[in-house]
Scaffold this active site. Structure first.
Site, PDB file in Angstrom:
ATOM      1  CG  ASP A 183      -2.317  39.769  57.294  1.00  9.95           C
ATOM      2  OD1 ASP A 183      -1.528  39.401  56.288  1.00  9.95           O
ATOM      3  OD2 ASP A 183      -2.603  40.962  57.207  1.00  9.95           O
ATOM      4  CG  HIS A 211      -1.088  43.844  56.180  1.00 10.35           C
ATOM      5  ND1 HIS A 211      -1.236  42.624  55.888  1.00 10.35           N
ATOM      6  CD2 HIS A 211      -0.606  44.434  54.815  1.00 10.35           C
ATOM      7  CE1 HIS A 211      -1.218  42.166  54.600  1.00 10.35           C
ATOM      8  NE2 HIS A 211      -0.678  43.501  53.946  1.00 10.35           N
TER       9      HIS A 211
HETATM   10  N1  LIG Z   1      -3.610  45.316  53.505  1.00 12.22           N
HETATM   11  C1  LIG Z   1      -3.458  44.102  52.777  1.00 12.22           C
HETATM   12  O1  LIG Z   1      -3.785  43.105  53.295  1.00 12.22           O
HETATM   13  C2  LIG Z   1      -3.127  44.293  51.274  1.00 12.22           C
HETATM   14  C3  LIG Z   1      -2.643  45.483  50.761  1.00 12.22           C
HETATM   15  N2  LIG Z   1      -2.175  45.629  49.565  1.00 12.22           N
HETATM   16  C4  LIG Z   1      -1.934  47.002  49.030  1.00 12.22           C
HETATM   17  O2  LIG Z   1      -2.978  47.426  48.297  1.00 12.22           O
HETATM   18  C5  LIG Z   1      -2.813  48.624  47.644  1.00 12.22           C
HETATM   19  C6  LIG Z   1      -3.347  48.432  46.346  1.00 12.22           C
HETATM   20  O3  LIG Z   1      -2.993  47.366  45.605  1.00 12.22           O
HETATM   21  P1  LIG Z   1      -3.098  47.328  44.003  1.00 12.22           P
HETATM   22  O4  LIG Z   1      -4.483  47.432  43.781  1.00 12.22           O
HETATM   23  O5  LIG Z   1      -2.487  45.802  43.911  1.00 12.22           O
HETATM   24  O6  LIG Z   1      -2.067  48.377  43.558  1.00 12.22           O
HETATM   25  P2  LIG Z   1      -2.250  49.091  41.986  1.00 12.22           P
HETATM   26  O7  LIG Z   1      -0.983  49.658  41.999  1.00 12.22           O
HETATM   27  O8  LIG Z   1      -2.497  47.983  41.025  1.00 12.22           O
HETATM   28  O9  LIG Z   1      -3.294  50.233  42.353  1.00 12.22           O
HETATM   29  C7  LIG Z   1      -3.195  51.418  43.021  1.00 12.22           C
HETATM   30  C8  LIG Z   1      -3.967  52.480  42.507  1.00 12.22           C
HETATM   31  O10 LIG Z   1      -3.881  53.626  43.102  1.00 12.22           O
HETATM   32  C9  LIG Z   1      -3.791  54.808  42.419  1.00 12.22           C
HETATM   33  N3  LIG Z   1      -3.275  55.872  42.922  1.00 12.22           N
HETATM   34  C10 LIG Z   1      -2.145  56.250  43.404  1.00 12.22           C
HETATM   35  N4  LIG Z   1      -2.005  57.388  43.888  1.00 12.22           N
HETATM   36  C11 LIG Z   1      -3.249  57.947  44.125  1.00 12.22           C
HETATM   37  C12 LIG Z   1      -3.832  59.154  44.467  1.00 12.22           C
HETATM   38  N5  LIG Z   1      -3.217  59.809  45.165  1.00 12.22           N
HETATM   39  N6  LIG Z   1      -5.219  59.017  44.331  1.00 12.22           N
HETATM   40  C13 LIG Z   1      -5.933  58.005  43.948  1.00 12.22           C
HETATM   41  N7  LIG Z   1      -5.338  57.093  43.377  1.00 12.22           N
HETATM   42  C14 LIG Z   1      -4.096  56.934  43.261  1.00 12.22           C
HETATM   43  C15 LIG Z   1      -2.801  54.284  41.104  1.00 12.22           C
HETATM   44  O11 LIG Z   1      -3.074  55.200  40.218  1.00 12.22           O
HETATM   45  C16 LIG Z   1      -3.415  52.882  40.924  1.00 12.22           C
HETATM   46  O12 LIG Z   1      -4.469  52.742  39.962  1.00 12.22           O
HETATM   47  C17 LIG Z   1      -1.329  48.522  47.414  1.00 12.22           C
HETATM   48  O13 LIG Z   1      -0.722  49.522  48.400  1.00 12.22           O
HETATM   49  C18 LIG Z   1      -0.849  47.238  48.195  1.00 12.22           C
HETATM   50  O14 LIG Z   1       0.517  47.114  48.774  1.00 12.22           O
HETATM   51  C19 LIG Z   1      -2.092  44.649  48.674  1.00 12.22           C
HETATM   52  C20 LIG Z   1      -2.769  43.623  49.067  1.00 12.22           C
HETATM   53  C21 LIG Z   1      -2.940  42.986  50.477  1.00 12.22           C
HETATM   54  O1  LIG Z   2       2.664  43.855  50.074  1.00 17.43           O
HETATM   55  C1  LIG Z   2       1.808  43.984  49.213  1.00 17.43           C
HETATM   56  O2  LIG Z   2       1.595  44.836  48.309  1.00 17.43           O
HETATM   57  C2  LIG Z   2       0.810  42.668  49.281  1.00 17.43           C
HETATM   58  C3  LIG Z   2       0.270  42.411  50.589  1.00 17.43           C
HETATM   59  O3  LIG Z   2       0.213  43.278  51.549  1.00 17.43           O
HETATM   60  C4  LIG Z   2      -0.258  41.269  50.993  1.00 17.43           C
HETATM   61  O4  LIG Z   2      -0.361  40.287  50.153  1.00 17.43           O
HETATM   62  O5  LIG Z   2      -0.211  40.904  52.191  1.00 17.43           O
END
Ligand SMILES: NC(=O)C1=CN([C@@H]2O[C@H](COP(=O)(O)OP(=O)(O)OC[C@H]3O[C@@H](n4cnc5c(N)ncnc54)[C@H](O)[C@@H]3O)[C@@H](O)[C@H]2O)C=CC1
Ligand SMILES: O=C([O-])CC(=O)C(=O)O
Length: 355
Positions: A183, A211
């Site tokens: 952000d 966030h």
């Molecule tokens: N804080 C931030 O700025 C942001 C946060 N996010 C968040 O980051 C996270 C990851 O995003 P992506 O990689 O796109 O999601 P994704 O769904 O592609 O990957 C998540 C992974 O976590 C694994 N997983 C689920 N439960 C698990 C467990 N108990 N132990 C180990 N692995 C487990 C899944 O199998 C998957 O491979 C999401 O929660 C998303 O909302 C995404 C973008 C920005």
């Molecule tokens: O909501 C999501 O998974 C994506 C997210 O946090 C972001 O892009 O800031």
């Protein structure tokens, strides 16, 4: 290189060889990435293994954790890392065993969770994620290296980090943080576009709070480097309506806009921001520059203690400290309170999921 003067060539050679020597001599550190088989995991791995996170002279051993249904994909990612022939990468462990994954790790990037889909409310994710963070907290507490530093990325990031803190009481709260750097970077990018300046010439925006869409992106203290010296961004923008309206809502809604466009959440920019967060935490913020990090609130700026809230921080020698004494006007105060209130509600909701 041949066109450079002799002195500059020698300096460059010396810098390159001292980096190579240092990377040979520095012992590798262990970095755990949970949810490594997912979208952000795929984007962040080469960044970590090329030194974007901990510097170009720091060898790394990467531990990758995911769930059994993702183990084949995890194996494929391990093959790709090996095939990338990365000099800083001294080992890769791909596992679905949380104890093995956490063994002696020095740094942790927590991506594991259930990503928000288009039109889905973040709060729907709470109960699934509380269970994951409770289990992984215990494993980290038992197996991670002392003084291990943790970044929670998975949403709801602030509250996942809080659950982790609650269930890993032997890990110091200062070592558990969450990602709001994405952000922060979005705010820098948006401000630089508005002013038509390079993003590297803008600093000291702030993301306050959660966030989520209640976060408060604050450009009141931001500074822009110009040919006439450093100027307040507020003075250069000279448009209070934009600063209090479009600037804030664009940054707040950027994650949702990316999900709408890509049909999946931000991966590249999230991976890059996770590296920026750890890099600045461990290697320090430049003098006169702060960044935003979700950290355990001690009550600074009148924010309730006991929640993970994004503040402006300076980092030095691997420790963050909240920037103190910034002037907060009435408009900002109301926004900072609104996002704090949401975090208190999320905290209560998370606790109700534990029963
Ligand atoms: N804080 C931030 O700025 C942001 C946060 N996010 C968040 O980051 C996270 C990851 O995003 P992506 O990689 O796109 O999601 P994704 O769904 O592609 O990957 C998540 C992974 O976590 C694994 N997983 C689920 N439960 C698990 C467990 N108990 N132990 C180990 N692995 C487990 C899944 O199998 C998957 O491979 C999401 O929660 C998303 O909302 C995404 C973008 C920005
Ligand atoms: O909501 C999501 O998974 C994506 C997210 O946090 C972001 O892009 O800031």
């Amino acid at each position: 290189m041949t066109s450079l003067p002799l002195f500059q060539r020698l300096t460059k050679c010396w810098q390159t060889s001292s980096r190579i020597i240092a990377s040979v001599l520095k012992p590798p550190v262990k970095i755990l990435v949970t949810g490594a088989a997912g979208q952000i995991g795929y984007a962040v791995m080469p960044m970590i293994a090329r030194g974007q996170m901990l510097g170009p002279d720091q060898p790394v051993i990467i531990h990758m954790l995911d769930i059994p249904s993702a183990s084949e994909a995890l194996g494929g990612l391990k093959m790709e890392l090996i095939d990338s022939a990365l000099p800083l990468l001294r080992g890769v462990i791909a596992t679905t065993d949380v104890a093995q994954a956490c063994k002696d790790v020095n740094f942790v990037i927590m991506l594991a969770g259930f990503p928000r889909k288009e039109g889905m409310e973040r709060k729907e994710l709470m109960s699934k994620n509380v269970a994951i963070y409770k289990a992984q907290a215990s494993a980290l507490e038992q197996h991670a290296a002392p003084n291990c530093k943790i970044l929670v990325v998975a949403n709801p990031a602030n509250t996942n980090a809080l659950i982790l803190k609650e269930f890993a009481p032997s890990i110091q709260p200062k070592n558990i943080t969450c990602l709001t750097r994405l952000d922060h970077n979005r705010a820098l990018g948006h401000l630089s576009e508005r002013l038509n300046v390079h993003v590297g010439d803008v600093k000291n925006v702030i993301i306050w709070g959660n966030h989520s869409s209640t976060q408060y992106p604050d450009a009141n203290h931001a500074i822009v480097k110009t040919e006439f010296g450093e100027k307040p961004a507020k003075e250069l923008v000279a448009n209070d309506t934009w600063m209090k309206g479009e600037f804030i809502s664009t940054v707040q809604q950027r994650g949702a806009a990316i999900i709408k466009a890509r049909k999946q959440s931000s991966s590249l920019s999230a991976a890059s921001a996770a590296c920026d967060h750890m890099h600045d935490w461990i290697l320090g913020t430049p003098k006169g520059t702060w960044v935003s990090m979700g950290v355990y609130s001690d009550g600074a700026y009148g924010i309730p203690a006991g929640i993970i809230y994004s503040f402006p921080v300076n980092c030095d020698k691997g420790e963050w400290s909240i920037v103190q004494g910034l002037k907060i006007d009435e408009f900002s105060r109301a926004k900072m309170e609104a996002t704090a209130n949401e975090l208190v509600v999320e905290k209560n909701l998370a606790y109700s999921c534990l029963n």
